[in-house]
Design an enzyme around this catalytic site. Structure first.
Site, mmCIF file in Angstrom:
data_model
loop_
_atom_site.group_PDB
_atom_site.id
_atom_site.type_symbol
_atom_site.label_atom_id
_atom_site.label_comp_id
_atom_site.label_asym_id
_atom_site.label_seq_id
_atom_site.Cartn_x
_atom_site.Cartn_y
_atom_site.Cartn_z
ATOM 1 N N LYS A 257 0.823 -1.213 0.000
ATOM 2 C CA LYS A 257 0.000 0.000 0.000
ATOM 3 C C LYS A 257 0.860 1.268 0.000
ATOM 4 O O LYS A 257 0.412 2.328 -0.417
ATOM 5 C CB LYS A 257 -0.916 0.032 1.220
ATOM 6 C CG LYS A 257 -1.774 -1.207 1.440
ATOM 7 C CD LYS A 257 -2.873 -1.322 0.416
ATOM 8 C CE LYS A 257 -3.985 -2.283 0.818
ATOM 9 N NZ LYS A 257 -3.601 -3.680 0.978
HETATM 10 C C1 LIG Z 1 -4.247 -4.822 0.503
HETATM 11 C C2 LIG Z 1 -3.432 -6.055 0.423
HETATM 12 C C3 LIG Z 1 -3.727 -7.053 -0.529
HETATM 13 C C4 LIG Z 1 -4.911 -6.965 -1.458
HETATM 14 O O1 LIG Z 1 -4.829 -5.894 -2.360
HETATM 15 P P1 LIG Z 1 -6.152 -5.350 -3.093
HETATM 16 O O2 LIG Z 1 -5.717 -4.183 -3.877
HETATM 17 O O3 LIG Z 1 -7.098 -5.000 -1.991
HETATM 18 O O4 LIG Z 1 -6.658 -6.479 -3.927
HETATM 19 C C5 LIG Z 1 -2.887 -8.157 -0.584
HETATM 20 N N1 LIG Z 1 -1.842 -8.289 0.265
HETATM 21 C C6 LIG Z 1 -1.544 -7.358 1.186
HETATM 22 C C7 LIG Z 1 -0.393 -7.585 2.091
HETATM 23 C C8 LIG Z 1 -2.316 -6.208 1.283
HETATM 24 O O5 LIG Z 1 -2.012 -5.290 2.207
#
Ligand SMILES: *Cc1c(COP(=O)(O)O)cnc(C)c1O
Length: 495
Positions: free
Chosen positions: A110
């Site tokens: 993120k």
């Molecule tokens: C948010 C997240 C995901 C999923 O990503 P999306 O964009 O919501 O599909 C997968 N792995 C981790 C570690 C995340 O923080």
């Protein structure tokens, strides 16, 4: 210049910087590019740095921003906040390539979007000569919350409020959020799951009670419903592909697949946008955990909530309502907003919707679904360590399991890049348990132990948590969501 239109009303259109400020459209839809023409030639990016690649992507997707504005955003975001100059290193594993998306300040993918989103927002704000306060409301399944709190801390003209499920995020994730710094941040636990938190935040956008409490305050979102989250994520698809070409693993133009551990469908949708922009993407493999609503959807064309919500060791994927799928439905239906409205109404009223056969077939040309249960996920963490000496987190493990399942079922062995979305240290206890090591109840002891086993440095942001005071203690019921948000908006109005 790409125009962004709401997935629930195509007449509602805006530029990228307006979409960044608004987050969710007022009609409840998601701003989506009205059309994308293949316009980035990856051949020109083979030797580009991560930042140069980001510039190419942002110039294609956000041309209402000036070159100078984008340059300041990109180089301000992707700097020494990341613990490697490469920003996103690509490493080899036996089953495919792995792009490590967790070298940013909060150790999850993120960070790639949330280090730049506040800058895109601030730049948008200046373009509009505004003087109101942008109040970011964010729901989190664990990782978005901390990355957004870190990105927005003390950013002028903004305030951020994060809602997380009281039960369901890891202890480290919770601690990361509750120790956040900054005078404009607030963190609230909700007695509910991620879907409840997300619904609350979406509802606030159109709630009269909340609106009445806002004076000089504009609500926006840092979730992947904000187009400003999605766009920066396109960059690493181009960048990782270029690294493979640079190393002679594929020839420029050859197809490559990506396997993406998926929750809210934002990460994988960015891969689809990369394909539309011209990247030779073969398949996008959508990997889920036991909450495999998407796997079933890609197989049958029916999206159904008639299932139990399961809490897993990959909590950031514990999601049943995958928001960004709405954007894919919109794009694949030829921007048919009436179709999207019908699907979303069916989902809300009947708990399911189905798409036409030909649309499903079109989807299956690019997307494939796969899923892993908890046992498979744990076994793969252990196998990877024992056989390859690599320690991965549970989300990444779900992706590797998904890739194997896909290959076995399809016989397709196109080179594949697996998206590694979190540092294993974020989930130290579960990773240790999967490795069969002696377990401990203390998260910091678990980190230390994992460090001994893996030799990887413990990320600074996680190591320091032990010393930081817990600043936030509020826990609310789902029913009190609008009241709580209205109160927060009132407080911000008087600041
Ligand atoms: C948010 C997240 C995901 C999923 O990503 P999306 O964009 O919501 O599909 C997968 N792995 C981790 C570690 C995340 O923080």
């Amino acid at each position: 210049m790409p125009v962004y239109i709401s997935s629930r009303n195509r007449e509602n259109s805006c530029t990228s910087h307006e979409a960044v400020i608004q987050g969710l459209a007022a009609d409840g839809g998601l701003y989506t590019p009205a059309s994308i023409d293949s316009c980035i030639d990856v051949k020109d990016l083979i030797h580009a740095s991560y930042q140069e690649t980001a510039m190419a992507v942002l110039q294609a997707m956000c041309s209402d921003y000036s070159h100078e504005e984008l340059h300041a955003c990109v180089y301000g975001a992707y700097d020494t906040k990341f613990d490697t100059d490469e920003i996103v290193p690509v490493t080899a594993t036996r089953d495919g390539w792995m792009m490590e998306l967790w070298h940013g300040p909060t150790s999850a993918f993120k960070d790639i979007a949330l280090t730049i989103l506040p800058r895109l927002l601030t730049a948008a704000y200046r373009k509009e000569n505004r003087n109101d306060l942008v109040s970011i409301l964010t729901a989190t399944s664990g990782d978005t919350g901390k990355a957004a709190l870190s990105g927005f801390a003390d950013v002028p003209h903004t305030a951020i409020t994060v809602f997380y499920p009281e039960i369901g995020v890891s202890a480290i994730q919770k601690m990361q959020m509750r120790t956040s710094r900054g005078n404009n941040v607030k963190v609230i636990a909700v007695r509910g799951n991620f879907d409840d938190c997300q619904r609350m935040v979406k509802e606030a956008v159109s709630s009269a009670k909340v609106k009445n409490a806002c004076h000089g305050v504009t609500i926006s979102s840092a979730n992947s419903i904000n187009a400003g989250r999605l766009i920066p994520q396109i960059t690493y698809y181009f960048y990782a592909y270029a690294q493979l070409v640079k190393r002679g693993a594929v020839r420029c133009g050859d197809p490559v697949s990506f396997c993406v551990p998926t929750g809210n469908f934002g990460d994988i949708l960015a891969g689809y946008l990369a394909k539309l922009l011209g990247l030779p993407v073969h398949k996008l493999i959508c990997a889920s955990n036991s909450n495999h609503v998407l796997t079933d959807f890609f197989e049958t064309g029916t999206y159904s909530l008639d299932r139990e919500f399961i809490t897993t060791i990959s909590p950031s994927m514990d999601i049943l309502i995958s928001s960004n799928l709405e954007r894919l439905l919109f794009m694949l239906s030829g921007n048919d907003d009436a179709f999207v409205r019908k699907c979303m109404a069916d989902l809300q009223e009947k708990g399911s919707y189905s798409i036409p056969r030909d649309m499903l077939e079109e989807m299956q040309k690019t997307f494939a679904g796969a899923w892993a249960d908890e046992d498979a996920c744990r076994r793969e963490i252990r196998r990877m360590y024992e056989e390859e000496g690599i320690v991965i987190d549970p989300h990444t493990s779900v992706a590797f399991c998904g890739l194997k399942q896909y290959r076995k079922a399809s016989g397709d062995d196109t080179p594949c890049i697996v998206l590694s979305t979190a540092s294993p240290y974020k989930f130290s206890k579960d990773v240790l348990a999967s490795l069969g090591a002696e377990e401990t109840d203390d998260d910091f002891a678990a980190m230390e132990k994992l460090h001994e086993l893996s030799g990887m440095p413990v990320p600074k942001g996680l190591a320091e948590l032990k010393e930081l005071p817990l600043r936030f203690h509020e826990v609310i019921d789902i029913e009190d969501g609008m009241k709580t948000i209205a109160k927060r908006m009132e407080e911000l109005s008087h600041d």
